[in-house]
Scaffold this motif. Sequence first.
Motif, PDB file in Angstrom:
ATOM      1  N   ASP A 138      46.951  51.899  41.357  1.00 19.97           N
ATOM      2  CA  ASP A 138      45.623  51.452  40.952  1.00 19.97           C
ATOM      3  C   ASP A 138      45.364  50.066  41.509  1.00 19.97           C
ATOM      4  O   ASP A 138      46.299  49.284  41.709  1.00 19.97           O
ATOM      5  N   VAL A 139      44.082  49.779  41.742  1.00 25.72           N
ATOM      6  CA  VAL A 139      43.723  48.420  42.143  1.00 25.72           C
ATOM      7  C   VAL A 139      42.738  47.889  41.113  1.00 25.72           C
ATOM      8  O   VAL A 139      41.761  48.566  40.784  1.00 25.72           O
ATOM      9  N   TYR A 140      43.025  46.684  40.593  1.00 24.92           N
ATOM     10  CA  TYR A 140      42.149  46.092  39.581  1.00 24.92           C
ATOM     11  C   TYR A 140      41.539  44.794  40.076  1.00 24.92           C
ATOM     12  O   TYR A 140      42.156  44.060  40.846  1.00 24.92           O
ATOM     13  N   PHE A 141      40.346  44.529  39.558  1.00 24.63           N
ATOM     14  CA  PHE A 141      39.728  43.229  39.811  1.00 24.63           C
ATOM     15  C   PHE A 141      40.178  42.288  38.708  1.00 24.63           C
ATOM     16  O   PHE A 141      40.174  42.640  37.536  1.00 24.63           O
ATOM     17  N   ASP A 142      40.551  41.075  39.104  1.00 24.97           N
ATOM     18  CA  ASP A 142      41.040  40.080  38.157  1.00 24.97           C
ATOM     19  C   ASP A 142      39.861  39.222  37.689  1.00 24.97           C
ATOM     20  O   ASP A 142      39.443  38.293  38.371  1.00 24.97           O
ATOM     21  N   VAL A 143      39.298  39.573  36.502  1.00 23.33           N
ATOM     22  CA  VAL A 143      38.075  38.877  36.084  1.00 23.33           C
ATOM     23  C   VAL A 143      38.296  37.379  35.854  1.00 23.33           C
ATOM     24  O   VAL A 143      37.382  36.575  36.032  1.00 23.33           O
ATOM     25  N   ARG A 144      39.513  37.006  35.459  1.00 23.36           N
ATOM     26  CA  ARG A 144      39.775  35.576  35.199  1.00 23.36           C
ATOM     27  C   ARG A 144      39.779  34.757  36.484  1.00 23.36           C
ATOM     28  O   ARG A 144      39.704  33.530  36.445  1.00 23.36           O
ATOM     29  N   SER A 145      39.892  35.458  37.611  1.00 24.48           N
ATOM     30  CA  SER A 145      39.954  34.725  38.884  1.00 24.48           C
ATOM     31  C   SER A 145      38.565  34.364  39.393  1.00 24.48           C
ATOM     32  O   SER A 145      38.420  33.649  40.374  1.00 24.48           O
ATOM     33  N   PHE A 146      37.551  34.875  38.749  1.00 24.76           N
ATOM     34  CA  PHE A 146      36.175  34.666  39.217  1.00 24.76           C
ATOM     35  C   PHE A 146      35.382  33.957  38.120  1.00 24.76           C
ATOM     36  O   PHE A 146      34.927  34.573  37.156  1.00 24.76           O
ATOM     37  N   PRO A 147      35.254  32.632  38.244  1.00 26.89           N
ATOM     38  CA  PRO A 147      34.665  31.828  37.161  1.00 26.89           C
ATOM     39  C   PRO A 147      33.253  32.265  36.754  1.00 26.89           C
ATOM     40  O   PRO A 147      32.868  32.114  35.604  1.00 26.89           O
ATOM     41  N   GLU A 148      32.506  32.815  37.695  1.00 25.90           N
ATOM     42  CA  GLU A 148      31.145  33.212  37.375  1.00 25.90           C
ATOM     43  C   GLU A 148      31.067  34.541  36.631  1.00 25.90           C
ATOM     44  O   GLU A 148      29.971  35.005  36.323  1.00 25.90           O
TER      45      GLU A 148
ATOM     46  N   VAL B  90      28.527  42.016  41.337  1.00 25.88           N
ATOM     47  CA  VAL B  90      28.418  40.609  41.709  1.00 25.88           C
ATOM     48  C   VAL B  90      29.804  40.023  41.912  1.00 25.88           C
ATOM     49  O   VAL B  90      30.078  39.340  42.907  1.00 25.88           O
ATOM     50  N   ALA B  91      30.684  40.303  40.960  1.00 26.27           N
ATOM     51  CA  ALA B  91      32.035  39.750  41.033  1.00 26.27           C
ATOM     52  C   ALA B  91      32.745  40.190  42.320  1.00 26.27           C
ATOM     53  O   ALA B  91      33.281  39.376  43.060  1.00 26.27           O
ATOM     54  N   GLN B  92      32.660  41.498  42.586  1.00 27.15           N
ATOM     55  CA  GLN B  92      33.331  42.023  43.788  1.00 27.15           C
ATOM     56  C   GLN B  92      32.775  41.392  45.061  1.00 27.15           C
ATOM     57  O   GLN B  92      33.518  40.953  45.943  1.00 27.15           O
ATOM     58  N   SER B  93      31.459  41.391  45.146  1.00 26.39           N
ATOM     59  CA  SER B  93      30.841  40.967  46.397  1.00 26.39           C
ATOM     60  C   SER B  93      30.942  39.469  46.612  1.00 26.39           C
ATOM     61  O   SER B  93      31.285  39.003  47.692  1.00 26.39           O
TER      62      SER B  93
END
Length: 464
Positions: free
Chosen positions: A139-149, A237-240
Amino acid sequence: MRLYDSAARAVREFTPLEPGKVSMYVCGATVQSSPHVGHIRSGVAFDVLLRWFRVLGYDVTLVRNVTDIDDKILAKEQSENRPWWAVAAHYEREFQTAYRILGCTPPTVEPRATGHITQMVTLMETLIERGHAYVADSDVYFDVRSFPEYGKLSGQKIDDLLPAADSAADSRKKDPRDFALWKSVKPGEPSWPTPWGDGRPGWHLECSAMAEAYLGKAFDIHGGGLDLVFPHHENEVAQSKASGSDFANFWLHNAWVTMSGEKMSKSLGNSLIVSEVVKRVRPIELRWYLAGAHYRSNLEFGDAALQESAVAFQRIENFVRRAAEIAGDVSGGDLPPAFVAAMNDDMNVPAGLAVLHEAVTAGNTMLGKGASKNDIATSLADIRSMLDVLGVDPLSDMWAGDSSGSSEELTSVVEHFVQERIASRQAAKAAKDFGTADAIRDELRNLGIALEDGAEGVRWTLEK
RNA sequence: GGUGGAAUGGCCGAGAGGCGAGGCAAGGGACUGCAAAUCCCUGUACACGGGUUCAAAUCCCGUUUCCACCUCCA
């Protein structure tokens, strides 16, 4: 032109990134069930916007995706006893039919998620490189804590979010709010190869990948339904942005079609499926109804309201047809300044409708007074221009023939038949034999033909 | 718990400090042999309680009710 930008929570002056051009990405359907009026409201709302941009002289590029791989589509393999790709293709066709019969301009491109796996893999590679995504097993996850916005678009704070119930126990995630970019393959499910193993895309990743593929790293408008704000658009938004894109300049969200105050959902049954609704009113009347409300206002769907709306439209349609009988097929009129102002003010269609109704009243007055052909032509052309913005000009290529029969030959036969009956009735009237005259009129009415006695002669129409 | 939205006349539905948007329905009138269509007229609305102001549906404070999102959703 001013538009309400959900991200700014305010109406902003719209300025395109590239002069003369507008690029729009609108979230389309997850093709897992038949389209209902709520889905199509979104299609109609953004179609009106597209038409308005064209009136303003912009060259519009519209991308509307098709999500053709998703948990629910896979689940339907069982209930519909056919492969997931057949399920997706079937509902995609239903959506296309619904958009078409409601007069929605086809998008410039309508990309499918499954056709853009390559772009998604590239995007994930970038996110992993930049430290915004991580691999756990396959699996691949997005790390929400890594993206301050993260949370800015929807006004959410990560810590206030209810953690997803199904992921709370998933210890492979760094944070329970981290969302899946890629899901590893499960037995019996379709999959595509990646450097991290076989699997299939998460819902949010596809839109980021396809928006960039067709519109680049920055584009003007991203649209969709209000419910998509969180998590779908927030995650896009976070991904892009985390991958280095500017992404959308404006965020537009259309409000709901509700039913007795409740949000319409798929569990409400079939009565709101587009193909059923258009059995009760004509498609052009449904479009009039859906387009008539402000796109950011809730629309309380009801049969009485729908019928009433259809009646209101028929008054306008009557004027257009009567005026065209005198003035011919004139178009390309001027839009009244008040109409233009209304549309430029965040697409205030209801205010524009007030202008339209007043114009129709004035036009009807002209017809009643026997105004010159020129004046009637001007009035008709102006009104048709307003109707065209909303996509409901009864004489346009899209709708012409809607009520005049399918074959020209047949229409001609009916025309002769009705004219013969009208002549008989006129003769009876001239002889003061009103009994016979009324009998002829009743006879025609029973066939669905309505007569109107006017100064210019007798008109006939098919009863709605 | 967090976030966002809404409440306007019989109904639908804009507006956002100062002449009652518009539509549908209703009543009256004009036209008509009668209908239909069309036009004209009538109707004093902004959830509740305070406050600001010469003036509040609109601004401020509070209250009530409803809805959505935080899980798949246009």
